[in-house]
Write a protein that holds these residues in place. Sequence first.
Motif, PDB file in Angstrom:
ATOM      1  N   GLU A   1       0.794  -1.100  -0.232  1.00 51.62           N
ATOM      2  CA  GLU A   1       0.021   0.045  -0.010  1.00 51.62           C
ATOM      3  C   GLU A   1       0.868   1.250  -0.003  1.00 51.62           C
ATOM      4  O   GLU A   1       0.608   2.214  -0.584  1.00 51.62           O
ATOM      5  CB  GLU A   1      -0.867   0.050   1.192  1.00 51.62           C
ATOM      6  CG  GLU A   1      -2.099  -1.072   1.033  1.00 51.62           C
ATOM      7  CD  GLU A   1      -2.672  -1.311   2.607  1.00 51.62           C
ATOM      8  OE1 GLU A   1      -3.970  -2.180   2.371  1.00 51.62           O
ATOM      9  OE2 GLU A   1      -2.406  -0.794   3.306  1.00 51.62           O
TER      10      GLU A   1
ATOM     11  N   ARG B   1       0.888   4.102  -2.786  1.00 49.16           N
ATOM     12  CA  ARG B   1       0.906   5.665  -2.602  1.00 49.16           C
ATOM     13  C   ARG B   1       1.868   6.317  -3.384  1.00 49.16           C
ATOM     14  O   ARG B   1       1.624   7.404  -4.028  1.00 49.16           O
ATOM     15  CB  ARG B   1       0.678   5.946  -1.225  1.00 49.16           C
ATOM     16  CG  ARG B   1      -0.613   5.595  -0.324  1.00 49.16           C
ATOM     17  CD  ARG B   1      -0.566   6.028   1.098  1.00 49.16           C
ATOM     18  NE  ARG B   1      -1.907   5.500   1.653  1.00 49.16           N
ATOM     19  CZ  ARG B   1      -1.803   4.461   2.353  1.00 49.16           C
ATOM     20  NH1 ARG B   1      -0.555   3.492   2.525  1.00 49.16           N
ATOM     21  NH2 ARG B   1      -2.935   3.996   2.911  1.00 49.16           N
TER      22      ARG B   1
ATOM     23  N   SER C   1      -5.838   3.006  -5.388  1.00 47.50           N
ATOM     24  CA  SER C   1      -6.670   1.864  -4.698  1.00 47.50           C
ATOM     25  C   SER C   1      -5.706   0.744  -4.852  1.00 47.50           C
ATOM     26  O   SER C   1      -4.516   0.868  -5.756  1.00 47.50           O
ATOM     27  CB  SER C   1      -7.962   1.496  -5.623  1.00 47.50           C
ATOM     28  OG  SER C   1      -7.764   1.168  -6.881  1.00 47.50           O
TER      29      SER C   1
ATOM     30  N   LEU D   1      -7.563   3.883  -1.300  1.00 48.23           N
ATOM     31  CA  LEU D   1      -6.358   4.718  -0.421  1.00 48.23           C
ATOM     32  C   LEU D   1      -6.841   5.996  -0.407  1.00 48.23           C
ATOM     33  O   LEU D   1      -7.314   6.624  -0.924  1.00 48.23           O
ATOM     34  CB  LEU D   1      -5.057   4.465  -1.252  1.00 48.23           C
ATOM     35  CG  LEU D   1      -4.505   3.116  -1.348  1.00 48.23           C
ATOM     36  CD1 LEU D   1      -3.146   2.928  -2.175  1.00 48.23           C
ATOM     37  CD2 LEU D   1      -4.291   2.245   0.095  1.00 48.23           C
TER      38      LEU D   1
END
Length: 208
Positions: free
Chosen positions: A150, A154, A160, A208
């Motif tokens: 994750e 980012r 996502s 996210l």
Amino acid sequence: MNSNPKLAAQSPQPRPPIELRAATPDDADVMAKLINLAGEGLPVYLWQDMIEGNETAWDVGRRRAQREEGGFSYRNTCLAIGDDQIMGAITAYGQPDAFEPVDPAEIPPLFVPILELENLAPGSWYINVLAVFPPFRDRGVGSFLVRAAESDARKAGKLSVSIIASDGNPGAVRLYERLGYTACASRKMVKEDWDNPGENWILLIKEL
């Protein structure tokens, strides 16, 4: 301070921290083992049809892990390290913003439901492989690896993260849901001669 030596001896010892390391071509053997673990034997089943010359199915897996390109490549893989050992691995990368339509006539039937689900998450950061060796399970390794993916998503500007899991592995599905992933779609598995208790592939997505 605990002055009771018996209680002190019974206190759980802190486990060493988990570290993240980028995979290299030298990690191809462990990568092949972990992707087969994540895929519940499906990778070895598929590699048998890719054998060249005197190769074994495992040779094919190692060869594919050493590729410079392709989804299952060391370049897309990070390893969880602890106790001076490789505990698990995650392979993840960005999906294109648009996919070519899936033509069942041109794709092996086993892949059709998986590709259909992938096509439902364009532009996401896709977790292709997540696996932890049995001795290191229930120690937070899987969660550690998902959070690392994750973070990479980012950094890449993705909004996502997506992953596809089998409903025959409810523990994995629960892990993803606990980490904030939502089941968005499913497709019935095509198994051919691959033996698996699951019936459906599930697409899970986290914004996210």
